[in-house]
Design a protein around this motif. Structure first.
Motif, PDB file in Angstrom:
ATOM      1  N   TRP A 116       4.058  -0.902  -3.035  1.00 46.30           N
ATOM      2  CA  TRP A 116       4.828  -1.574  -4.333  1.00 46.30           C
ATOM      3  C   TRP A 116       5.796  -2.677  -4.107  1.00 46.30           C
ATOM      4  O   TRP A 116       5.671  -3.761  -4.490  1.00 46.30           O
ATOM      5  N   ALA A 117       6.284  -2.700  -2.888  1.00 43.92           N
ATOM      6  CA  ALA A 117       7.250  -3.715  -2.317  1.00 43.92           C
ATOM      7  C   ALA A 117       6.329  -4.957  -2.153  1.00 43.92           C
ATOM      8  O   ALA A 117       7.143  -6.031  -2.598  1.00 43.92           O
ATOM      9  N   GLU A 118       5.395  -4.722  -1.466  1.00 42.97           N
ATOM     10  CA  GLU A 118       4.738  -6.084  -1.306  1.00 42.97           C
ATOM     11  C   GLU A 118       4.099  -6.803  -2.355  1.00 42.97           C
ATOM     12  O   GLU A 118       4.065  -7.799  -2.599  1.00 42.97           O
ATOM     13  N   THR A 119       3.854  -5.744  -3.479  1.00 39.58           N
ATOM     14  CA  THR A 119       3.178  -6.512  -4.655  1.00 39.58           C
ATOM     15  C   THR A 119       4.376  -7.246  -5.509  1.00 39.58           C
ATOM     16  O   THR A 119       3.992  -7.973  -6.286  1.00 39.58           O
ATOM     17  N   LEU A 120       5.543  -6.550  -5.422  1.00 38.99           N
ATOM     18  CA  LEU A 120       6.726  -7.120  -6.001  1.00 38.99           C
ATOM     19  C   LEU A 120       7.081  -8.253  -5.326  1.00 38.99           C
ATOM     20  O   LEU A 120       7.983  -9.111  -5.902  1.00 38.99           O
ATOM     21  N   GLY A 121       7.060  -8.676  -4.227  1.00 36.17           N
ATOM     22  CA  GLY A 121       7.626  -9.700  -3.383  1.00 36.17           C
ATOM     23  C   GLY A 121       8.718  -9.447  -2.748  1.00 36.17           C
ATOM     24  O   GLY A 121       9.716  -9.980  -2.694  1.00 36.17           O
TER      25      GLY A 121
END
Length: 234
Positions: A116-121
């Motif tokens: 999720w962190a990667e998706t959120l930047g």
């Protein structure tokens, strides 16, 4: 609504520690994204607590991810054939890893948080692990978190391309339960929102599982009464 604040994924079980961590992340200036799990646990009351906490503490979004660790069993939290241990007092807790340990749970949870962190930047993940007043789980130790963080930065497209340098924040890792509660109270946390019990009775905390006892000792050390106990007696 978007803000200029950095984004952080916060693992939120609905218990005392994770609620405190969500308050800390907010206080440190992050836009928080709360992540909870329906993982086959018997104590689903914590998810209702997490929903309220995410609202009360202003999470930008709250996701409850569905996974089923109960298909593997191996823990009293996910296998109905295994009883949750109960004790007379916190002094009766042993030093061995208890049957309430869920195999690889934090590794699974952190992997979802990483995705999720990667998706959120985002480069920031918060987790409420503790190496002092805890039940002896191996995935709550500083060396585990450090190793996971190293691995995580090798595991993602964002990490390889240099757009993400993941940091796993563990603000409670060297705090006692009493110190954790004190920090949360300073940040306006109402612990009556939270649910920590592993074996609730009619939705209320049992008061005698290892989680309840460790939590209760923290309140006692501060000269306070655990609100989960008072609500159970109401």
């Amino acid at each position: 609504m978007t803000t200029n604040k950095p984004k952080a994924v916060v693992l939120l079980s609905g218990g005392l520690d994770s609620t405190t961590v969500l308050a800390i992340a907010r206080d440190e200036g992050y836009e928080t994204y709360a992540l909870s799990f329906r993982y086959g646990q018997r104590h689903t009351e914590e998810l209702e607590a997490a929903k309220k906490i995410a609202v009360e503490l202003g999470a930008a979004k709250h996701v409850i991810a569905d996974i089923n660790l109960a298909v593997f069993g191996g823990s009293a939290l996910t296998d109905d054939s295994l009883a949750v241990p109960h004790y007379e007092s916190v002094d009766d807790l042993g030093e061995e890893i208890p049957i309430t340990y869920v195999p690889a749970r934090n590794t699974v949870f952190l992997s979802f948080a990483l995705a999720w962190a990667e998706t959120l930047g985002s480069s920031d993940v918060f987790i409420g692990v503790n190496a002092l007043d805890y039940s002896g789980y191996p995935d709550c130790r500083p060396e585990y978190i450090e190793a996971y963080e190293r691995m995580a930065n090798l595991a993602t497209k964002a990490g390889v391309e240099g757009t993400q340098q993941l940091k796993i924040h563990t603000p409670l890792i060297q705090l006692t339960k009493a110190q954790t509660i004190q920090r949360g109270l300073e940040l306006g946390v109402d612990y009556s929102w939270t649910h920590s019990c592993y074996d609730p009775i009619d939705g209320h905390a049992c008061g005698t599982c290892d989680s309840c006892l460790l939590r209760g000792r923290g309140f006692v050390e501060l000269g306070l009464v655990d609100p989960s106990v008072t609500s159970a007696k109401a």
